[in-house]
Write an enzyme that holds these catalytic residues in place. Structure first.
Site, PDB file in Angstrom:
ATOM      1  N   ASP A 145       7.610   9.119  26.841  1.00  0.00           N
ATOM      2  CA  ASP A 145       8.145   9.161  25.284  1.00  0.00           C
ATOM      3  C   ASP A 145       7.992  10.029  24.614  1.00  0.00           C
ATOM      4  O   ASP A 145       8.051  10.404  23.428  1.00  0.00           O
ATOM      5  CB  ASP A 145       8.182   7.871  24.568  1.00  0.00           C
ATOM      6  CG  ASP A 145       8.426   6.491  25.431  1.00  0.00           C
ATOM      7  OD1 ASP A 145       9.495   6.452  25.962  1.00  0.00           O
ATOM      8  OD2 ASP A 145       7.612   5.625  25.201  1.00  0.00           O
ATOM      9  N   LYS A 184      10.599  14.776  26.707  1.00  0.00           N
ATOM     10  CA  LYS A 184      10.908  15.587  27.863  1.00  0.00           C
ATOM     11  C   LYS A 184      12.215  15.947  28.150  1.00  0.00           C
ATOM     12  O   LYS A 184      12.550  17.268  28.384  1.00  0.00           O
ATOM     13  CB  LYS A 184      10.243  15.002  29.227  1.00  0.00           C
ATOM     14  CG  LYS A 184       8.754  14.931  29.309  1.00  0.00           C
ATOM     15  CD  LYS A 184       8.381  14.031  30.451  1.00  0.00           C
ATOM     16  CE  LYS A 184       8.708  12.732  30.476  1.00  0.00           C
ATOM     17  NZ  LYS A 184       8.175  11.599  29.423  1.00  0.00           N
ATOM     18  N   GLY A 222      14.248   6.956  29.859  1.00  0.00           N
ATOM     19  CA  GLY A 222      15.085   7.372  29.131  1.00  0.00           C
ATOM     20  C   GLY A 222      14.794   8.703  28.571  1.00  0.00           C
ATOM     21  O   GLY A 222      13.922   8.709  27.564  1.00  0.00           O
ATOM     22  N   HIS A 223      15.741   9.799  28.927  1.00  0.00           N
ATOM     23  CA  HIS A 223      15.229  10.928  28.439  1.00  0.00           C
ATOM     24  C   HIS A 223      16.427  11.310  27.094  1.00  0.00           C
ATOM     25  O   HIS A 223      17.667  11.123  27.566  1.00  0.00           O
ATOM     26  CB  HIS A 223      15.451  12.326  29.222  1.00  0.00           C
ATOM     27  CG  HIS A 223      14.345  12.031  30.083  1.00  0.00           C
ATOM     28  ND1 HIS A 223      14.084  12.825  31.309  1.00  0.00           N
ATOM     29  CD2 HIS A 223      13.190  11.139  30.177  1.00  0.00           C
ATOM     30  CE1 HIS A 223      12.677  12.687  31.773  1.00  0.00           C
ATOM     31  NE2 HIS A 223      12.288  11.632  31.109  1.00  0.00           N
ATOM     32  N   GLN A 231       8.205   9.283  32.638  1.00  0.00           N
ATOM     33  CA  GLN A 231       7.144   8.722  31.732  1.00  0.00           C
ATOM     34  C   GLN A 231       5.935   9.678  31.477  1.00  0.00           C
ATOM     35  O   GLN A 231       6.462  10.931  30.990  1.00  0.00           O
ATOM     36  CB  GLN A 231       6.362   7.604  32.957  1.00  0.00           C
ATOM     37  CG  GLN A 231       7.456   6.404  33.291  1.00  0.00           C
ATOM     38  CD  GLN A 231       8.427   6.656  34.323  1.00  0.00           C
ATOM     39  OE1 GLN A 231       8.068   7.189  35.400  1.00  0.00           O
ATOM     40  NE2 GLN A 231       9.457   5.707  34.407  1.00  0.00           N
TER      41      GLN A 231
END
Length: 432
Positions: free
Chosen positions: A14, A17, A41-42, A233
């Site tokens: 989180d 990225k 989730g990006h 991650q």
């Protein structure tokens, strides 16, 4: 021959990225995702729009770039279809510029049930997974029982039926264990409907080109093209070096780019390590600098610290430099990128953990286990009490923020070359 640059998270995920990949993509010809699944989730924001990517590389919004899902990724055809269709509806057609490795393993509908059954069988010792089947898929991969994207092209129905039956037998066995521990069995209700949708996702996948990504990437490098590898991650969730067993099921470190894309170690160029100006964690597991008071709540509220995919509340704490020194070492980080600096704008004092006290002994080294008996040793720094979101360049930074950056660079022995001061693509300041 060109080198491959790697971008990865240095904390518990989180870190932001996706935004940075999007910002850096114009400098590269190819963006490749090398590990992880749709539990990562990006989030990207630009032109007043917000996007959350789960499996698709974050370089997809920059036109004309090649995007590759590598062999180290685990792919859920149903979730991939939904993600790709949402992007197509917003004007981003991926079929001509997104390529998928034949060797990427697929998450089956029964993998999700296996995930839940494994957690239920652990009782109070559960890890707190997202329940999306990531762990069981990697387990099948390692135990040589996995189903890969390339299998879609050859005798797929028979292979799928055998894998499904094996999973059902495993789930029944785990259900027995869960009941013995006073828990509940995982139900098969809804599996038929989920399977029907999943098979539609398999058909949808066929719209994309399946490639031998290791050959494609290395040929691009020989042609002098530039490649950015995107991790999911964070390093502290690495299956080997993270806070085991509260980790993900893949290698999130830089070495994972080699195995997740088929790149030799001597092809690695710059390694961009991303971290927040503070620290967060989702799910169970140790977190030495976690704050349980109003300060932690304030960081969460200002930083909107909720999972991009799951919506789960993130645990918040001060920055942990013991852990960061460790993850910088593991990854060979050459440039640091600090995210969410603006979240700390209103704090009069900011703390940074520079060492751990374990059984009365002080250490700056990250230990084998961080589960018990660790007391963070903090240094206090003055806050900048200034709205960083209005800064357009490094010259606009208040002196206290410059001092904070200088302190971190000295402690981490690595330059901070980019600071993010807001969620938008434009709120990303490069330092000279």
């Amino acid at each position: 021959m060109a080198k491959v640059d790697v971008l990865l998270g240095l904390q518990w995920g989180d870190e932001g990225k996706g935004k940075v990949v999007d910002v850096l993509t114009p400098r590269y010809d190819i963006v490749s995702r090398f590990q992880g699944g749709p539990n990562a989730g990006h989030t990207l924001e630009f032109n007043g729009e917000k996007y959350v990517l789960r499996s698709i590389p974050s370089g997809i919004f920059q036109g004309g770039k090649v995007n590759i899902i590598g062999n180290g990724v685990v792919l859920d055809p149903l979730l991939f279809m939904k993600e790709a269709m949402e992007l197509a509806q917003s004007g981003h057609d991926l079929t001509q510029r997104l390529f998928i490795s034949k060797k990427a393993h697929m998450i089956l509908p029964t993998h999700r049930l296996l995930d839940k059954a494994n957690e239920a069988a652990k009782g109070k010792a559960k890890i707190g997974t997202t329940g999306k089947g990531i762990g069981p898929t990697y387990t099948d991969k390692v135990s040589r029982n996995g189903l890969r994207v390339g299998d879609i092209l050859d005798n797929f129905e028979q292979k799928y039926a055998a894998a499904k039956q094996r999973h059902i037998e495993m789930i029944n066995s785990l259900n027995d264990l869960a009941i013995q521990k006073g828990g509940e069995a995982v139900s098969f209700d809804g599996l038929d409907e989920l399977e029907k949708e999943w098979l539609q996702g398999v058909e949808y996948l066929k719209k994309f080109q399946f490639i031998d990504s290791e050959h494609v990437i290395n040929k691009h490098l020989k042609e002098g093209k530039s490649v950015l590898c995107e991790g999911a991650q964070g390093t502290l969730l690495d299956v080997d070096f993270g806070s085991y067993p509260f980790v993900t099921s893949s290698n999130t470190v830089c070495a994972g780019a080699c195995t997740g894309l088929g790149i030799a170690p001597n092809k690695i160029g710059d390694v961009f390590g991303i971290f927040k100006a503070y620290c967060t964690r989702v799910g169970a597991g140790p977190f030495p600098t976690e704050l349980f008071d109003e300060t932690g709540k304030k960081i969460r509220d200002i930083g909107h610290e909720y999972g991009a995919v799951t919506g789960r509340e993130r645990r918040c704490g001060w920055i942990d430099l013991v852990a960061l020194r460790y993850t910088i070492m593991l990854n060979g980080v050459t440039q640091l990128i600090m995210m969410k600096s603006d979240v700390l704008d209103t704090f009069p004092t900011i703390k940074a953990c520079v060492a751990y006290k374990i059984n009365g002994e002080e250490t700056r080294d990250f230990p084998f286990s961080i589960e018990e008996g660790i007391e963070p040793v903090y240094v206090e720094l003055p806050g900048w009490n200034c709205d960083l979101t209005q800064c357009k360049s490094e010259a606009d930074f208040p002196q206290a923020f410059k001092d904070y950056i200088a302190f971190l660079e000295k402690e981490l022995e690595t330059p901070i070359t980019i600071c993010s001061v807001g969620p938008d693509r434009d709120q990303t300041i490069e330092r000279r």
